[in-house]
Design a protein around this motif. Sequence first.
Motif, PDB file in Angstrom:
ATOM      1  N   LYS A   1       8.812  15.806  -2.953  1.00 29.45           N
ATOM      2  CA  LYS A   1       9.699  15.084  -1.957  1.00 29.45           C
ATOM      3  C   LYS A   1       9.060  15.156  -0.413  1.00 29.45           C
ATOM      4  O   LYS A   1       9.423  14.301   0.131  1.00 29.45           O
ATOM      5  CB  LYS A   1      10.889  16.047  -2.002  1.00 29.45           C
ATOM      6  N   ILE A   2       8.337  16.201  -0.337  1.00 33.84           N
ATOM      7  CA  ILE A   2       7.530  16.378   0.923  1.00 33.84           C
ATOM      8  C   ILE A   2       6.612  15.223   1.208  1.00 33.84           C
ATOM      9  O   ILE A   2       6.554  14.502   2.139  1.00 33.84           O
ATOM     10  CB  ILE A   2       7.152  17.602   1.250  1.00 33.84           C
ATOM     11  N   SER A   3       5.729  14.962   0.232  1.00 37.45           N
ATOM     12  CA  SER A   3       4.927  13.886   0.169  1.00 37.45           C
ATOM     13  C   SER A   3       5.544  12.411   0.366  1.00 37.45           C
ATOM     14  O   SER A   3       5.033  11.876   1.165  1.00 37.45           O
ATOM     15  CB  SER A   3       4.121  14.057  -1.075  1.00 37.45           C
ATOM     16  N   GLN A   4       6.743  12.372  -0.346  1.00 32.23           N
ATOM     17  CA  GLN A   4       7.432  10.884  -0.100  1.00 32.23           C
ATOM     18  C   GLN A   4       7.845  10.807   1.147  1.00 32.23           C
ATOM     19  O   GLN A   4       8.005   9.644   1.783  1.00 32.23           O
ATOM     20  CB  GLN A   4       8.403  11.085  -1.217  1.00 32.23           C
ATOM     21  N   GLN A   5       8.378  11.902   1.666  1.00 30.83           N
ATOM     22  CA  GLN A   5       8.930  11.918   3.257  1.00 30.83           C
ATOM     23  C   GLN A   5       7.853  11.395   4.055  1.00 30.83           C
ATOM     24  O   GLN A   5       7.712  10.651   4.958  1.00 30.83           O
ATOM     25  CB  GLN A   5       9.409  13.069   3.738  1.00 30.83           C
ATOM     26  N   SER A   6       6.555  12.013   4.023  1.00 26.04           N
ATOM     27  CA  SER A   6       5.376  11.793   4.805  1.00 26.04           C
ATOM     28  C   SER A   6       5.115  10.266   4.666  1.00 26.04           C
ATOM     29  O   SER A   6       4.653   9.580   5.678  1.00 26.04           O
ATOM     30  CB  SER A   6       4.299  12.573   4.321  1.00 26.04           C
ATOM     31  N   ILE A   7       5.046   9.751   3.391  1.00 21.97           N
ATOM     32  CA  ILE A   7       4.727   8.461   3.256  1.00 21.97           C
ATOM     33  C   ILE A   7       5.727   7.305   4.095  1.00 21.97           C
ATOM     34  O   ILE A   7       5.484   6.527   4.748  1.00 21.97           O
ATOM     35  CB  ILE A   7       4.700   8.153   1.729  1.00 21.97           C
ATOM     36  N   THR A   8       7.116   7.818   3.869  1.00 28.03           N
ATOM     37  CA  THR A   8       8.069   7.077   4.431  1.00 28.03           C
ATOM     38  C   THR A   8       7.943   7.006   6.161  1.00 28.03           C
ATOM     39  O   THR A   8       7.949   5.996   6.891  1.00 28.03           O
ATOM     40  CB  THR A   8       9.409   7.628   4.262  1.00 28.03           C
ATOM     41  N   TYR A   9       7.736   8.154   6.448  1.00 25.60           N
ATOM     42  CA  TYR A   9       7.382   8.346   8.174  1.00 25.60           C
ATOM     43  C   TYR A   9       6.272   7.307   8.295  1.00 25.60           C
ATOM     44  O   TYR A   9       6.212   6.615   9.551  1.00 25.60           O
ATOM     45  CB  TYR A   9       6.800   9.805   8.550  1.00 25.60           C
ATOM     46  N   ALA A  10       5.188   7.254   7.656  1.00 24.31           N
ATOM     47  CA  ALA A  10       3.980   6.549   7.959  1.00 24.31           C
ATOM     48  C   ALA A  10       4.124   5.121   8.042  1.00 24.31           C
ATOM     49  O   ALA A  10       3.808   4.322   8.909  1.00 24.31           O
ATOM     50  CB  ALA A  10       2.651   6.961   6.958  1.00 24.31           C
ATOM     51  N   ARG A  11       4.876   4.746   7.102  1.00 26.84           N
ATOM     52  CA  ARG A  11       5.428   3.216   6.880  1.00 26.84           C
ATOM     53  C   ARG A  11       6.234   2.769   7.976  1.00 26.84           C
ATOM     54  O   ARG A  11       6.184   1.883   8.555  1.00 26.84           O
ATOM     55  CB  ARG A  11       5.905   3.163   5.438  1.00 26.84           C
ATOM     56  N   ASP A  12       7.295   3.890   8.334  1.00 24.40           N
ATOM     57  CA  ASP A  12       7.999   3.324   9.731  1.00 24.40           C
ATOM     58  C   ASP A  12       7.347   3.286  10.692  1.00 24.40           C
ATOM     59  O   ASP A  12       7.490   2.324  11.665  1.00 24.40           O
ATOM     60  CB  ASP A  12       9.404   4.429   9.708  1.00 24.40           C
ATOM     61  N   ASN A  13       6.441   3.998  10.912  1.00 27.14           N
ATOM     62  CA  ASN A  13       5.570   4.103  12.163  1.00 27.14           C
ATOM     63  C   ASN A  13       4.759   2.902  12.089  1.00 27.14           C
ATOM     64  O   ASN A  13       4.741   2.252  13.441  1.00 27.14           O
ATOM     65  CB  ASN A  13       4.840   5.375  12.351  1.00 27.14           C
ATOM     66  N   PHE A  14       4.100   2.374  11.106  1.00 23.94           N
ATOM     67  CA  PHE A  14       3.185   1.465  11.044  1.00 23.94           C
ATOM     68  C   PHE A  14       3.940   0.053  11.312  1.00 23.94           C
ATOM     69  O   PHE A  14       3.417  -0.944  11.751  1.00 23.94           O
ATOM     70  CB  PHE A  14       2.363   1.203   9.776  1.00 23.94           C
TER      71      PHE A  14
ATOM     72  N   LYS B   1       0.782  -1.320  -0.145  1.00 27.07           N
ATOM     73  CA  LYS B   1      -0.138   0.058   0.124  1.00 27.07           C
ATOM     74  C   LYS B   1       0.809   1.107  -0.008  1.00 27.07           C
ATOM     75  O   LYS B   1       0.519   2.237  -0.784  1.00 27.07           O
ATOM     76  CB  LYS B   1      -1.090  -0.098   1.141  1.00 27.07           C
ATOM     77  N   PHE B   2       1.851   1.156   1.028  1.00 21.57           N
ATOM     78  CA  PHE B   2       2.675   2.402   0.997  1.00 21.57           C
ATOM     79  C   PHE B   2       3.486   2.650  -0.188  1.00 21.57           C
ATOM     80  O   PHE B   2       3.761   3.588  -0.869  1.00 21.57           O
ATOM     81  CB  PHE B   2       3.719   2.425   2.046  1.00 21.57           C
ATOM     82  N   LYS B   3       3.958   1.571  -1.123  1.00 19.75           N
ATOM     83  CA  LYS B   3       4.652   1.496  -2.200  1.00 19.75           C
ATOM     84  C   LYS B   3       3.638   1.863  -3.386  1.00 19.75           C
ATOM     85  O   LYS B   3       4.271   2.884  -4.286  1.00 19.75           O
ATOM     86  CB  LYS B   3       5.039  -0.003  -2.689  1.00 19.75           C
TER      87      LYS B   3
END
Length: 431
Positions: A332-345, A263-265
Amino acid sequence: MRIAALIRAALLMDIILILTQPVSGQELDLNYFINNALKNDAAIRQNVNQQQFYGLQAQLINAQNKAPQVNFTSDYLFAPYFGNNGKAIAITANPSSKAFGYDIGQTNGGMYATQLNVTLQLLNKRTINSLQEQNTNDAALNNNSRVQLEHDLRKSITDQYIQVYQLQQQEEYLVRIVDEVKGRKATVEALVKKGLLQQSDYLLLEIEQNTRENELSQAKITEVDAYGALKNLAIVSDTTMVQLSAPLININAAPQNYFYKEKFKLDSLSIIAQQNVFNAKYRPTLDLAGNGGMLASDFNSIPHNIGMQAALHLAIPIFDGHQRKINDSQVKISQQSITYARDNFTVQQRNYLQSLMQQIHLLNQSITQIQQLISKQDLLLRLDREKLQGGQLSIIEYVKSLQDYAAAKQNLNGAKVQLLLLTNQYNYYNW
C-alpha cells in the motif's frame, strides 16, 4: 610582413575549407541518423536480448512447476561392526551385543540403493499463474524501457543534428559575406587609385574580410566536433563530412494517452505481481513423490530388495508471525508513492508544455521581425553598393551596413535553430 601574414592566413583558411568541406551533391537527413541509431545502439540491442530472456523465463516457470522432476540416484552406506562374533570387521544387519558400531536401528548395517525418483507438484496452478503474471509484467516493463530509450535517443540525435545544421547554415552566410567583401575590393582599390578613397579604407575592407574568414574557420572547427558527436550518437562509422538537409520538425498533436501514464501503470502492476507471488506461499501445497529401484541393507538380499514406493505430502500454512499483513502494508505504501510521483509528473508536464508553447509563439514572432529587418538591410546593402561604386559612401559606413546585415542573419539563424530545439523539446514531453 603584413602581406606575408595575410598570405599565411589565406593558406590556412584554404586548408581548413578543403579538409572540412561537406561532400557536394550529397545530403543526409535526420531520419538517416535516427534509423541508424535505433538499429545499432547498444542499450536498445541489450534490451531486445532481455526481451528474449523473459520469453525463456516463461518456459522455465512451466518446466519448474508443471513438469515432473525426474532424477537417478545411487547410494552406498558403509557402516561396519568391529569385534563381531570373532571377526575384526563385519558388515551385518544382525550384530552381536558385544560388537562395536553405530546403532543398527539407525544404519541397518549399511545401505545399497539405486533408484529412479519422480516428484510432481500438485495444487500449484495459482502459484504458476502468479509467477507467469510477474514475468509478463517484467517483460512489459522491459519493452516500455526500450520505447523510452528510443524516444530519448531520437531527441538527443535531433538536438545534435540541429546544432550541426546551424553551424552549416552559419558557414553558408559567412561565405556569402566573405564573397561580398571580396567583390568590393576591386572597386575600392580603383577608387583608392583615383584618390576618391584612402589606403586605410582598403585596409579596413581587408580587416573585415579577415575577420569573417576567421569566423568561418572557427565555425568549421566547431562543426567537425559537433558532426563527430552526431555520428557517435547515431553509431555511424563513415567519417565523410556531408551537408545536412533542413530538419522538418512540426509540433505533434497531443496523444490520447501519454506514455508516462503507462510507465506508472506498469510499476503499479509490478508491485501487485510481487505481492501475488509472495502470497502464493500461503496456499496449501500437495506434492506427489515416488521412486523405484533397489534399496537394501544387506548385500546378499539385494535381488529381493527391488521395489517401489509413492508418497503424498500436504502442507497447509497456519501462522507466520503476520508476515502477510506486513507485506500488504508495504504494498500500500509503495502504491501511494507511485500515485504521488504520477500526479506530480502530470502537473510538471502540463507546465512544461505550456511554457514551451509560449516560447515557441514568441520565437515565431521574433523570426518574423528579424526577417523584415533583413529585407530592409538587404535593400540598404544593395543601395550602399551602388553608392560605393560611385565613391559616394565611406568604407566605414559600408562595413557598418555589412556588419549589421551579418548580425541580423546570425540572429535569424539562431532564432530558427532555437525554434527547432524548442519544438523538439515540446514533442519530447507531448508524448
